[in-house]
Design a protein around this motif. Structure first.
Motif, PDB file in Angstrom:
ATOM      1  N   GLY B 586       0.823  -1.199   0.000  1.00  0.00           N
ATOM      2  CA  GLY B 586       0.000   0.000   0.000  1.00  0.00           C
ATOM      3  C   GLY B 586       0.854   1.244   0.000  1.00  0.00           C
ATOM      4  O   GLY B 586       2.047   1.196   0.336  1.00  0.00           O
ATOM      5  N   ILE B 587       0.226   2.367  -0.380  1.00  0.00           N
ATOM      6  CA  ILE B 587       0.922   3.650  -0.330  1.00  0.00           C
ATOM      7  C   ILE B 587       0.156   4.558   0.619  1.00  0.00           C
ATOM      8  O   ILE B 587      -1.075   4.589   0.600  1.00  0.00           O
ATOM      9  CB  ILE B 587       0.983   4.315  -1.727  1.00  0.00           C
ATOM     10  CG1 ILE B 587       1.714   3.408  -2.720  1.00  0.00           C
ATOM     11  CG2 ILE B 587       1.684   5.671  -1.661  1.00  0.00           C
ATOM     12  CD1 ILE B 587       1.777   3.959  -4.130  1.00  0.00           C
ATOM     13  N   VAL B 607       3.110  -5.404   3.890  1.00  0.00           N
ATOM     14  CA  VAL B 607       2.791  -5.897   5.231  1.00  0.00           C
ATOM     15  C   VAL B 607       2.569  -7.406   5.157  1.00  0.00           C
ATOM     16  O   VAL B 607       1.756  -7.888   4.368  1.00  0.00           O
ATOM     17  CB  VAL B 607       1.526  -5.206   5.784  1.00  0.00           C
ATOM     18  CG1 VAL B 607       1.215  -5.704   7.189  1.00  0.00           C
ATOM     19  CG2 VAL B 607       1.708  -3.697   5.794  1.00  0.00           C
ATOM     20  N   ASN B 608       3.354  -8.135   5.970  1.00  0.00           N
ATOM     21  CA  ASN B 608       3.155  -9.583   6.069  1.00  0.00           C
ATOM     22  C   ASN B 608       2.913  -9.927   7.521  1.00  0.00           C
ATOM     23  O   ASN B 608       3.850  -9.903   8.320  1.00  0.00           O
ATOM     24  CB  ASN B 608       4.398 -10.323   5.553  1.00  0.00           C
ATOM     25  CG  ASN B 608       4.569 -10.139   4.061  1.00  0.00           C
ATOM     26  OD1 ASN B 608       3.662 -10.428   3.279  1.00  0.00           O
ATOM     27  ND2 ASN B 608       5.715  -9.611   3.659  1.00  0.00           N
ATOM     28  N   GLY B 609       1.668 -10.187   7.861  1.00  0.00           N
ATOM     29  CA  GLY B 609       1.347 -10.417   9.271  1.00  0.00           C
ATOM     30  C   GLY B 609       1.699  -9.184  10.084  1.00  0.00           C
ATOM     31  O   GLY B 609       1.250  -8.076   9.791  1.00  0.00           O
ATOM     32  N   GLU B 610       2.566  -9.371  11.070  1.00  0.00           N
ATOM     33  CA  GLU B 610       2.975  -8.254  11.924  1.00  0.00           C
ATOM     34  C   GLU B 610       4.142  -7.478  11.316  1.00  0.00           C
ATOM     35  O   GLU B 610       4.555  -6.451  11.845  1.00  0.00           O
ATOM     36  CB  GLU B 610       3.392  -8.787  13.303  1.00  0.00           C
ATOM     37  CG  GLU B 610       2.217  -9.088  14.223  1.00  0.00           C
ATOM     38  CD  GLU B 610       1.383  -7.852  14.504  1.00  0.00           C
ATOM     39  OE1 GLU B 610       1.899  -6.915  15.142  1.00  0.00           O
ATOM     40  OE2 GLU B 610       0.208  -7.812  14.050  1.00  0.00           O
ATOM     41  N   LEU B 704       3.522   6.474   6.797  1.00  0.00           N
ATOM     42  CA  LEU B 704       3.718   5.037   7.010  1.00  0.00           C
ATOM     43  C   LEU B 704       2.443   4.400   7.564  1.00  0.00           C
ATOM     44  O   LEU B 704       1.989   3.355   7.079  1.00  0.00           O
ATOM     45  CB  LEU B 704       4.885   4.803   7.978  1.00  0.00           C
ATOM     46  CG  LEU B 704       5.120   3.349   8.387  1.00  0.00           C
ATOM     47  CD1 LEU B 704       5.543   2.508   7.192  1.00  0.00           C
ATOM     48  CD2 LEU B 704       6.171   3.248   9.495  1.00  0.00           C
ATOM     49  N   GLY B 705       1.871   5.042   8.572  1.00  0.00           N
ATOM     50  CA  GLY B 705       0.646   4.502   9.166  1.00  0.00           C
ATOM     51  C   GLY B 705      -0.461   4.379   8.125  1.00  0.00           C
ATOM     52  O   GLY B 705      -1.183   3.369   8.072  1.00  0.00           O
ATOM     53  N   ALA B 710      -3.651   1.058   4.303  1.00  0.00           N
ATOM     54  CA  ALA B 710      -4.048   0.732   2.925  1.00  0.00           C
ATOM     55  C   ALA B 710      -3.704  -0.710   2.584  1.00  0.00           C
ATOM     56  O   ALA B 710      -4.438  -1.389   1.867  1.00  0.00           O
ATOM     57  CB  ALA B 710      -3.362   1.690   1.950  1.00  0.00           C
ATOM     58  N   ALA B 711      -2.585  -1.188   3.115  1.00  0.00           N
ATOM     59  CA  ALA B 711      -2.130  -2.530   2.760  1.00  0.00           C
ATOM     60  C   ALA B 711      -2.808  -3.618   3.574  1.00  0.00           C
ATOM     61  O   ALA B 711      -2.941  -4.747   3.119  1.00  0.00           O
ATOM     62  CB  ALA B 711      -0.619  -2.627   2.945  1.00  0.00           C
TER      63      ALA B 711
END
Ligand code: FES
Ligand code: FES
Lengths: 156, 726
Positions: B586-587, B607-610, B704-705, B710-711
């Motif tokens: 995501g952006i 993002v992969n899991g945590e 970033l947040g 988004a992701a």
């Protein structure tokens, strides 16, 4: 037994307490201040020097264990600041405050000797122990990669 | 502003400047801010000197402090450009701490460029005209027939030329022109181009010396252990084991100095080298009385701040009618954001050399504020500030920390005690545990929107211990000044109210690179993203809508320039094609205006899991005219690194009044393996140049947040997102 140490090609007696880390032997005893103090615990890489060619954290290496060993510091890396890494550092305008950079360059120099043809991941892994709070990492990556190419040319 | 020929002035001889040649001094007009209020206009006190020596070397003495932000490259470039000097012949010297001579030297708030650019240009332009006049005099030709270029003056008709060095002494006898004309921006040779760092060749050879590198004959070395709790006291000390170590000279108790930048109080060991002092300091047996802040615990304190912002607090500002606005809204969105303390931790720990003698006191220190050193030591030693001589060295990073001179005060105490020059170097542990910290904070926002997403009302509550508590420890909450960025945020918000909740300080709070913009940027840019989703809008067009809704005539420029960087960054980051990204990418976008500069960021994550991996960061900046593309780009790359560290992990934790973190293993700053690709895009708005040292830090965390949301659909509202449990 001869208790002396070779630093940038010159011989010095080890005439301090043997538990004194090499970092402070260099900085306070010999007043060679190019090698920097950042954490004193092997966590930041600012104090990196070469011991017999291998990057080592001077802040956690007692000088008493180094009799007869050859140390290279940033001041002795090259005659005129023309090591391929130093040139790449200039070409890429790496430093901001510059404080961490001696350690960065010394770490990279030893790494490129061991791995003359590094991938981007190899560079990341090798340079992970060197912190730069100014945040010059992007330029460090590029400069190390360029110096590797340059060294490869020199060899071939 | 005054520019004067001071080549023959007496004070030059006593100033430590070399003599001979042409010396031009530049004074600045007094500035509005409080710390600058004492500028004395009655006497001529140059803020900077331009010294052309008769061998042609051009020395520029700069009163601002260099700490890696590039000020000593950007300002001299402005001089050299106007003067038609050869950049290779320019050397920049750090001026000693002397505000009588150099004017305000406190370097913070990203103001140096803003204040000094134009005067430095005029100084260069004046010097050029004087050199031309000197040549014309020698050749007995009209000055209009002469031109300066690359360190020479030429007379085209006769083909004659003289070097700047040859002309320096003659120019020194001439008057300064009253109205030097400045170059047009298009004619700049150095300014606005890629200028290498002035110090780079020294740095790569290990030859540049920092505060910590000062050596003097007879120098003694010290290490200090501080009272771990702010306001605590020494209860008992057993120094016998420390004193028994070979090489230890003395153990000295340092009393707390109750000044904003005085020592917290501690015990110092002096020895003949730093290592011995550090080793012996570990053997001190000290009991501390923890004092009034002995139970400070950041976890429960933060929870209290959250309570304080989630219920009504003290009114700070109000316009329109928020209550009705919220009542009539079709949707009300509420969110609370928090942030922890952070520590500057520049790579060069606090260090200085001080030599206090009967009738002199000399200091060598990496500092952002030589005047603060003079004032603090003057108060401590009961001497005149003028009698404290401060040599300003290069700083190995500072980020606001080296504005405060407790470490210099301590070295003075030790030096006075042992009657010798002393170098005090703090260990990393002391630097991390007994510093000045960025405020811990909580903010709560409630906003109502109509069916188009238009804002009907915005209630913004904050609670954080303010920097003002350094100067007035009784201050219980942030006040109007500290909330001005909130009250004047350039979104169009007609019905607005800000409130400030109780937040007394239990440690020393200090400026940290970007200061309050860190958490204000986070709350505004995160919340507007939440609103966009609540309104079912694309975040980019929603942000544009928020700026477009601003019809305050005083904020049109802010809205326009904010939008310009926002839209530039969105385009560069390929925002419109983001639905083609893999599902877990995501952006996120964020814009923040601070320190007179506009910065927008687009952060791309996976993002992969945590696990959050930052892939790429685009930054768009509008800092008016850019003086040095190299420096500007470097500042943004550094801001991303610092922003990312504080967004993801770094936080200072207090328990029982004391900091728990100790070194880089439990204060995990960003390392190279996490460094994303950073692209910097400069929007040249043609405005006056403004600073870039700080403003880049603010937009990273919210961008970033927003990207993570988004992701993955997960919203982070607490800084850092992934605190280390210690
Ligand atoms: S000072 Fe040696 S690793 Fe940090
Ligand atoms: S350049 Fe400043 S710490 Fe690396």
């Amino acid at each position: 037994m001869d208790k002396s140490i070779i630093i940038n090609g010159e011989k010095y007696p080890i005439d301090v307490e043997s538990d004194m880390p090499l970092l402070w032997f260099l900085r306070d005893h010999l007043e060679k201040t190019g090698t920097k103090f950042g954490c004193g615990a092997g966590l930041c890489g600012a104090c990196t020097v070469h011991i017999d060619g291998v990057a080592t954290r001077a802040c956690i290496t007692p000088v008493g264990t180094l009799a007869g060993r050859a140390i290279t510091t940033i001041e002795g890396l090259s005659e005129n600041g023309d090591h391929p890494l130093q040139k790449a550092w200039v070409a890429n305008n790496v430093p901001q405050c510059g404080y961490c950079q001696a350690g960065q360059i010394m770490n990279a120099a030893s790494f490129l000797k061991q791995n003359p043809n590094p991938s981007a991941d190899d560079i990341d892994n090798a340079m992970q122990g060197n912190i730069c709070r100014c945040g010059t990492y992007q330029r460090i990556k590029k400069a190390v990669a360029e110096a590797a190419d340059e060294l490869a040319k020199e060899v071939s | 502003m005054t520019i004067a020929n001071v080549s023959r002035r007496d004070f030059i001889k006593t100033s430590g400047l070399a003599t001979g040649g042409l010396i031009i001094g530049v004074t600045l007009p007094p500035m509005a801010s409080a710390s600058d209020a004492h500028v004395d206009n009655a006497t001529f006190n140059p803020n900077a000197f331009v010294h052309l020596q008769d061998n042609g070397d051009l020395l520029i003495y700069c009163g601002r402090c260099e700490m890696g932000q590039g000020i000593n490259t950007a300002l001299p470039a402005a001089v050299a450009d106007e003067m038609e000097a050869d950049w290779q012949r320019v050397t920049v010297r750090q001026a000693d701490g002397d505000e009588e001579k150099y004017g305000p030297q406190g370097t913070g708030g990203s103001r140096s460029i803003n204040i000094m650019f134009e005067p430095m240009r005029k100084a260069g332009a004046s010097a050029k005209l004087m050199l031309i006049a000197a040549a014309a005099k020698v050749w007995k030709v009209p000055p209009e027939e002469c031109q300066a270029e690359n360190h020479f003056v030429y007379h085209q008709p006769s083909g004659k030329k003289l070097s700047f060095g040859q002309l320096a002494n003659i120019a020194a006898t001439l008057e300064v022109p009253t109205k030097p004309t400045l170059k047009s921006v298009d004619d700049f040779k150095y300014v606005g181009k890629f200028i290498p760092n002035q110090n780079i060749h020294q740095i790569i050879k290990g030859e540049l010396t920092y505060g910590v590198d000062t050596k003097l004959p007879g120098l003694k070395y010290a290490s200090v252990v501080h009272c771990p709790v702010y306001g605590g006291k020494l209860k008992s000390l057993d120094k016998s084991e420390a004193l028994a170590i070979k090489g230890v000279l003395d153990v000295i108790v340092i009393e707390r100095l109750e000044m904003p930048f005085g020592s917290l109080g501690g015990v110092a060991v002096v020895a003949d080298n730093s290592w011995t002092a550090q080793k012996a300091a570990k053997l001190l047996k000290i009991e501390w009385e923890r004092g009034p802040h002995g139970s400070y615990d950041t976890k429960s304190y933060k929870a209290q701040l959250v309570k304080n912002v989630e219920s009504p607090a003290e009114l700070v500002s109000e316009r329109g009618d928020v209550t009705t606005g919220l009542k009539n809204a079709s949707k009300v969105v509420k969110a609370t954001y928090t942030g922890g303390h952070i520590a500057h931790s520049p790579m060069e720990p606090n260090a200085s050399v001080v030599w206090v003698q009967k009738d002199s006191c000399e200091v060598w220190a990496a500092t952002q504020a030589p005047k603060a050193i003079q004032d603090t030591l003057a108060a401590y030693l009961k001497r005149d500030a003028k009698d404290i001589l401060v040599h300003v060295t290069m700083a190995g990073g500072a980020f606001g920390r080296k504005f405060k001179c407790d470490y210099v005060h301590e070295a003075a105490v030790i030096s006075q005690h042992i009657n010798a020059p002393v170098q005090l170097t703090w260990t990393r542990e002391e630097d991390m545990r007994t510093g000045y910290y960025h405020s811990i904070s909580a903010q709560h926002i409630e906003a109502g929107i109509d069916e188009h997403g238009a804002i009907q009302g915005w209630l913004h509550r904050v609670a954080f211990p303010a920097i003002g508590t350094l100067f007035n420890p009784a201050q219980q909450r942030a006040g109007k000044g500290e909330l001005s960025a909130v009250d004047n945020y350039p979104y169009g918000i007609e019905n607005f109210r800000s409130e400030s909740g109780e937040a007394p300080a239990h440690t020393r709070i200090g400026w940290y690179r970007a200061v309050y913009a860190i958490f204000y940027g986070f709350s505004f840019s995160s919340f507007s993203d939440e609103l966009a989703y609540a309104a079912n809008k694309d975040p980019l067009s929603y942000l544009n809508q928020l700026y477009d809704a601003n019809n305050n005539p005083d904020q049109q420029e802010q809205a326009k320039r904010s939008k310009a960087v926002l839209n530039l960054v969105a385009e560069k980051a390929n925002w419109h094609n983001r639905d083609k990204l893999p599902k877990n990418q995501g952006i996120g976008l964020a814009v923040h205006f601070s320190f007179s500069t506009y910065v927008a960021m687009a952060v791309k994550v996976e993002v992969n899991g945590e696990d959050i991996k930052v892939l790429e960061v685009d930054c768009a900046i509008d800092c008016g005219q850019v003086l040095n593309i190299n420096g500007a780009t470097a500042q943004m790359e550094g801001a991303v690194v610092m922003g990312m560290g504080l967004a993801l992990r770094t936080e200072i934790t207090f328990r029982d009044g004391a900091v728990v973190n100790s070194n880089f293993h439990d204060y995990p700053v960003l390392r190279i393996n996490e460094m994303p690709k950073v692209n910097v895009h400069i929007h040249n708005s043609g405005h006056k140049p403004t600073g870039l040292g700080e403003p880049g830090v603010a937009p990273f965390a919210p961008a970033l947040g927003n990207a993570v949301y988004a992701a993955s659909g997960k919203r982070y509202r607490d800084l850092p997102f992934k605190p280390m449990s210690i």
